[in-house]
Scaffold this motif. Structure first.
Motif, PDB file in Angstrom:
ATOM      1  N   UNK A   1      62.378  51.342  38.350  1.00 59.09           N
ATOM      2  CA  UNK A   1      62.659  51.364  39.793  1.00 59.09           C
ATOM      3  C   UNK A   1      62.930  49.992  40.398  1.00 59.09           C
ATOM      4  N   UNK A   2      62.249  48.951  39.936  1.00 59.95           N
ATOM      5  CA  UNK A   2      62.501  47.618  40.491  1.00 59.95           C
ATOM      6  C   UNK A   2      63.897  47.130  40.115  1.00 59.95           C
ATOM      7  N   UNK A   3      64.329  47.419  38.913  1.00 57.90           N
ATOM      8  CA  UNK A   3      65.684  47.073  38.494  1.00 57.90           C
ATOM      9  C   UNK A   3      66.694  47.836  39.334  1.00 57.90           C
ATOM     10  N   UNK A   4      66.449  49.109  39.570  1.00 53.67           N
ATOM     11  CA  UNK A   4      67.351  49.923  40.384  1.00 53.67           C
ATOM     12  C   UNK A   4      67.447  49.368  41.803  1.00 53.67           C
ATOM     13  N   UNK A   5      66.307  49.011  42.367  1.00 54.88           N
ATOM     14  CA  UNK A   5      66.317  48.456  43.724  1.00 54.88           C
ATOM     15  C   UNK A   5      67.081  47.137  43.776  1.00 54.88           C
TER      16      UNK A   5
ATOM     17  N   UNK B   1      70.299  51.805  34.738  1.00 54.38           N
ATOM     18  CA  UNK B   1      68.984  51.749  34.064  1.00 54.38           C
ATOM     19  C   UNK B   1      68.711  52.991  33.214  1.00 54.38           C
ATOM     20  N   UNK B   2      69.180  54.157  33.646  1.00 53.57           N
ATOM     21  CA  UNK B   2      68.969  55.364  32.872  1.00 53.57           C
ATOM     22  C   UNK B   2      69.721  55.295  31.544  1.00 53.57           C
ATOM     23  N   UNK B   3      70.975  54.807  31.575  1.00 59.16           N
ATOM     24  CA  UNK B   3      71.769  54.699  30.349  1.00 59.16           C
ATOM     25  C   UNK B   3      71.253  53.613  29.405  1.00 59.16           C
ATOM     26  N   UNK B   4      70.688  52.554  29.950  1.00 55.84           N
ATOM     27  CA  UNK B   4      70.212  51.447  29.117  1.00 55.84           C
ATOM     28  C   UNK B   4      68.738  51.569  28.759  1.00 55.84           C
TER      29      UNK B   4
ATOM     30  N   UNK C   1      62.572  49.340  24.563  1.00 55.28           N
ATOM     31  CA  UNK C   1      61.580  50.112  23.814  1.00 55.28           C
ATOM     32  C   UNK C   1      60.149  49.890  24.274  1.00 55.28           C
ATOM     33  N   UNK C   2      59.856  48.737  24.822  1.00 55.11           N
ATOM     34  CA  UNK C   2      58.484  48.429  25.209  1.00 55.11           C
ATOM     35  C   UNK C   2      58.495  47.659  26.522  1.00 55.11           C
ATOM     36  N   UNK C   3      58.889  48.306  27.632  1.00 55.11           N
ATOM     37  CA  UNK C   3      58.969  47.577  28.901  1.00 55.11           C
ATOM     38  C   UNK C   3      57.579  47.195  29.401  1.00 55.11           C
ATOM     39  N   UNK C   4      57.502  46.211  30.288  1.00 59.60           N
ATOM     40  CA  UNK C   4      56.189  45.847  30.832  1.00 59.60           C
ATOM     41  C   UNK C   4      55.606  47.015  31.615  1.00 59.60           C
ATOM     42  N   UNK C   5      54.293  47.168  31.514  1.00 65.54           N
ATOM     43  CA  UNK C   5      53.648  48.277  32.198  1.00 65.54           C
ATOM     44  C   UNK C   5      53.655  48.066  33.708  1.00 65.54           C
ATOM     45  N   UNK C   6      53.412  46.864  34.130  1.00 64.76           N
ATOM     46  CA  UNK C   6      53.426  46.541  35.556  1.00 64.76           C
ATOM     47  C   UNK C   6      53.510  45.028  35.717  1.00 64.76           C
ATOM     48  N   UNK C   7      53.767  44.629  36.923  1.00 59.97           N
ATOM     49  CA  UNK C   7      53.775  43.195  37.196  1.00 59.97           C
ATOM     50  C   UNK C   7      53.249  42.950  38.597  1.00 59.97           C
ATOM     51  N   UNK C   8      52.806  41.741  38.816  1.00 57.09           N
ATOM     52  CA  UNK C   8      52.326  41.345  40.135  1.00 57.09           C
ATOM     53  C   UNK C   8      53.515  40.790  40.902  1.00 57.09           C
TER      54      UNK C   8
ATOM     55  N   UNK D   1      56.289  62.844  30.566  1.00 60.71           N
ATOM     56  CA  UNK D   1      56.953  61.889  31.436  1.00 60.71           C
ATOM     57  C   UNK D   1      57.376  62.615  32.714  1.00 60.71           C
ATOM     58  N   UNK D   2      57.088  62.034  33.863  1.00 56.49           N
ATOM     59  CA  UNK D   2      57.397  62.676  35.129  1.00 56.49           C
ATOM     60  C   UNK D   2      58.902  62.666  35.395  1.00 56.49           C
ATOM     61  N   UNK D   3      59.323  63.553  36.278  1.00 58.63           N
ATOM     62  CA  UNK D   3      60.743  63.656  36.635  1.00 58.63           C
ATOM     63  C   UNK D   3      61.242  62.361  37.262  1.00 58.63           C
ATOM     64  N   UNK D   4      60.438  61.775  38.145  1.00 59.27           N
ATOM     65  CA  UNK D   4      60.843  60.520  38.788  1.00 59.27           C
ATOM     66  C   UNK D   4      61.020  59.409  37.764  1.00 59.27           C
ATOM     67  N   UNK D   5      60.135  59.331  36.784  1.00 59.88           N
ATOM     68  CA  UNK D   5      60.228  58.296  35.747  1.00 59.88           C
ATOM     69  C   UNK D   5      61.443  58.527  34.855  1.00 59.88           C
ATOM     70  N   UNK D   6      61.823  59.789  34.646  1.00 59.44           N
ATOM     71  CA  UNK D   6      63.026  60.075  33.854  1.00 59.44           C
ATOM     72  C   UNK D   6      64.287  59.708  34.616  1.00 59.44           C
ATOM     73  N   UNK D   7      64.306  59.942  35.910  1.00 64.92           N
ATOM     74  CA  UNK D   7      65.489  59.635  36.727  1.00 64.92           C
ATOM     75  C   UNK D   7      65.584  58.141  37.007  1.00 64.92           C
ATOM     76  N   UNK D   8      64.448  57.525  37.326  1.00 66.48           N
ATOM     77  CA  UNK D   8      64.401  56.083  37.617  1.00 66.48           C
ATOM     78  C   UNK D   8      63.433  55.414  36.651  1.00 66.48           C
ATOM     79  N   UNK D   9      63.868  55.122  35.431  1.00 67.46           N
ATOM     80  CA  UNK D   9      62.942  54.531  34.459  1.00 67.46           C
ATOM     81  C   UNK D   9      62.506  53.113  34.823  1.00 67.46           C
TER      82      UNK D   9
END
Length: 168
Positions: free
Chosen positions: A11-15, A44-47, A52-59, A1-9
């Protein structure tokens, strides 16, 4: 898992949380931006363990259209419910309807159930153990099949388009 994905699991929720925070603060200052950014990263990091199975991507284009559709439907449903409740005739036909779900991804099913509950006059009451049937309570159900088709056309099909890349 990349560092960015660990910090911002998520990103759309964070934004969206950062934007929501700024709207709540009703001003843009260094302090509110820093606090908003901290919360937008920390929550988002704490939750993340609860996803367990977030969507991979969305349009995103389809998501914006879906959100617009839901907002318009909420407004119209509020007017319809007010007319039913405050109108001279109170001939409501409440009913429970079993809605057959064709969505497969748990997140998509949650979005559908939440959307139904957000729309005044309908509430998602239960989901079957096999995740194939959603029990919906409607305030005024004239025709069960018509309600099922309305939900399928207005909500389920667009959710499939939004999360089409997130098949299990």
């Amino acid at each position: 898992m990349s560092l960015l994905k660990r910090v911002l699991p998520h990103p759309w929720l964070s934004l969206s949380m950062l934007i929501g925070w700024q709207l709540l603060m009703n001003s843009v200052s260094a302090g509110s931006l820093i606090m908003g950014a901290v919360l937008a990263c920390l929550i988002p990091w704490l939750t993340n363990v609860f996803w367990p199975n977030p969507p991979l991507s969305c349009r995103v284009d389809r998501l914006l259209l879906f959100v617009w559709r839901v907002l318009v439907d909420i407004l119209l449903a509020n007017l319809q419910v007010a007319k039913l409740i405050l109108g001279p005739r109170r001939e409501l036909r409440p009913a429970f309807v079993e809605y057959p779900i064709s969505l497969e991804h748990e997140f998509s099913i949650s979005v559908l159930a939440s959307t139904i509950s957000l729309t005044p006059g309908t509430v998602s009451a239960d989901i079957s153990a096999d995740r194939k049937t959603l029990l919906i309570h409607g305030l005024d159900v004239k025709d069960e099949q018509q309600l099922i088709e309305h939900i399928r056309r207005r909500y389920e099909q667009p959710i499939k388009e939004v999360f089409e890349c997130s098949r299990p």
